[in-house]
Design an enzyme around this catalytic site. Structure first.
Site, PDB file in Angstrom:
ATOM      1  CE1 TYR A  90      -4.311  -1.595   1.084  1.00  0.00           C
ATOM      2  CE2 TYR A  90      -2.708  -3.270   1.717  1.00  0.00           C
ATOM      3  CZ  TYR A  90      -4.012  -2.896   1.427  1.00  0.00           C
ATOM      4  OH  TYR A  90      -5.019  -3.830   1.492  1.00  0.00           O
ATOM      5  CE1 TYR A 117      -5.118  -4.766   4.627  1.00  0.00           C
ATOM      6  CE2 TYR A 117      -4.819  -7.140   4.863  1.00  0.00           C
ATOM      7  CZ  TYR A 117      -4.912  -6.003   4.070  1.00  0.00           C
ATOM      8  OH  TYR A 117      -4.789  -6.145   2.696  1.00  0.00           O
TER       9      TYR A 117
END
Length: 410
Positions: A218, A405
């Site tokens: 990311y 997550y």
């Protein structure tokens, strides 16, 4: 049921085929198919109705990251054979900013992992198992309409091959997505919608090239967000932040690869390129309803909530709903209705935590090009860099991200 029937045309007043089942599931996506397996393995009769064809359902390309809890429930149901063979287990993610890449080790932080396995592959597995055991799934069911959901025996009216069917059941489950009929049939006085849009879109591609990374990346870059994911050891899935109203026609393959090289690049590493087989632009938004239940009808998945994709929560949220509802339906069969009574509250309590995480990830990693004032835009970007420095530098912040997550409990 009479008050609901009053809205139907005369041709649907008397169904030519009458059927009964325990649970009528509307929608043959991963949520509906998984709920069918939960019920079927416990001996609860069910019927799945799907508006689209079997080929269309199998062709939808969607999410690809499964939380630990999602993997666990598939294993508990014995539905993980191909997942174990082909899924890619990941012990963390990379957060990248200012040209530097930082690894968050989920195993070390919270003792959990995630698994990359495309939703398309999961739907194939679930559907093939349904077909092997002879489950009742009706594809290309037209004019599907749940009626009498406030009564003791709701029905679902639908048309198949020109014949009108009336499916009487104990419960209706709306697994029919954001555009489905089920949420629309909850009385407006019972339903409030919470929604927000984002000034970001994702340009996503599938490319026939081996992933250039071991874990997902990311990246925050001054040009915009970039992400490197994968579908298999041979296929990469990559994303670029674009304006939500941009046209995919303006993005040639060469332009896409150039932007990915810029946003994902760090010293000593290069993104491997390959043939792009699919590309599209998807706007980003958040959507949650105030209730996931009305009478004897329950919503699961996108019928009740949508998250921006940054935190990989869409498919996992649907699986969590199904796990909670499935247990409640089985408890009801054993004489305990408390789980059904509290299903909506429990599912939404978890969903709002998921929404917060997805919103947080989205706002931390996307550049706010829409801010007109250059100084304010620069301030916001620098504050995001500061936030990422904290997240990657504090063990407590890293553990919080890893916990969310890898998946909250359900």
């Amino acid at each position: 049921m009479g008050e609901s029937r009053a809205t139907f045309p005369a041709t649907r007043e008397a169904a030519s085929v009458h059927q009964t089942t325990g649970v009528a599931i509307i929608g043959a996506g991963p949520a509906g198919l998984l709920l069918g397996h939960i019920l079927g393995q416990a001996g609860v009769p069910f019927t799945i109705l799907e508006q689209r064809s079997r080929e269309y359902v199998l062709g939808r390309i969607r999410a690809g990251v499964l939380e630990q809890g999602s993997v666990d429930i598939l294993a508990e149901l014995g539905l993980d054979r191909r997942l174990r063979e082909r899924g890619l287990t990941h012990g963390g993610i990379y957060l990248q900013f200012e040209g530097e890449r930082h690894h968050l080790d989920f195993r070390e932080l919270v003792g959990r992992t995630v698994t990359v396995y495309g939703q398309q592959a999961l739907v194939t597995d679930l559907l093939e198992e349904h077909e092997r055991i002879g489950s009742n799934i009706v594809f290309e069911a037209e004019d599907v309409e749940p009626v009498g959901i406030a009564g003791r025996r709701p029905e679902v009216i639908y048309t198949k091959d020109g014949e009108v069917h009336e499916l009487e059941c104990d419960f209706v489950v709306g697994a029919d997505g954001y555009h489905g009929i089920c949420r629309q049939r909850i009385p407006s006085a019972e339903l409030q919608v919470f929604e927000r849009g984002y000034p970001f879109g994702w340009l996503g591609i599938l490319a026939d090239v081996a992933p250039s990374t071991d874990d997902l990346i990311y990246a925050l870059h001054a040009d915009g967000f970039g992400m490197h994911s994968m579908r298999s050891l041979e296929v990469s899935r990559l994303y670029l932040q674009v304006a939500p109203d941009e046209s995919i026609d303006d993005w040639s393959d060469a332009r896409i690869w150039d932007a990915l090289q810029t946003r994902l690049g760090v010293d000593g590493w290069r993104l491997q390129e390959g043939p792009i087989t699919e590309k599209s632009i998807t706007p980003m938004r958040s959507f949650v309803v105030s209730t996931m239940a009305s009478g004897r009808m329950f919503l699961v998945g996108d019928a009740g909530h949508i998250v921006p994709p940054t935190g990989a929560k869409g498919l996992n949220s649907a699986i969590a709903d199904v796990a909670i509802l499935g247990r409640a339906l089985l408890d009801h069969r054993a004489g305990d209705s408390s789980g059904l009574d509290t299903y909506s509250d429990r599912a939404l309590a978890r969903q709002w935590q998921v929404q917060h995480f997805s919103q947080w990830m989205t706002e931390m990693l996307h550049v706010h090009h829409e801010v007109p004032d250059a100084s304010a835009r620069a301030f916001r970007y620098r504050s995001q860099v500061g936030q990422l420095e904290y997240v990657t530098g504090s063990v407590h912040a890293k553990r919080s991200l890893a916990e969310q997550y890898a998946g909250l409990p359900f």
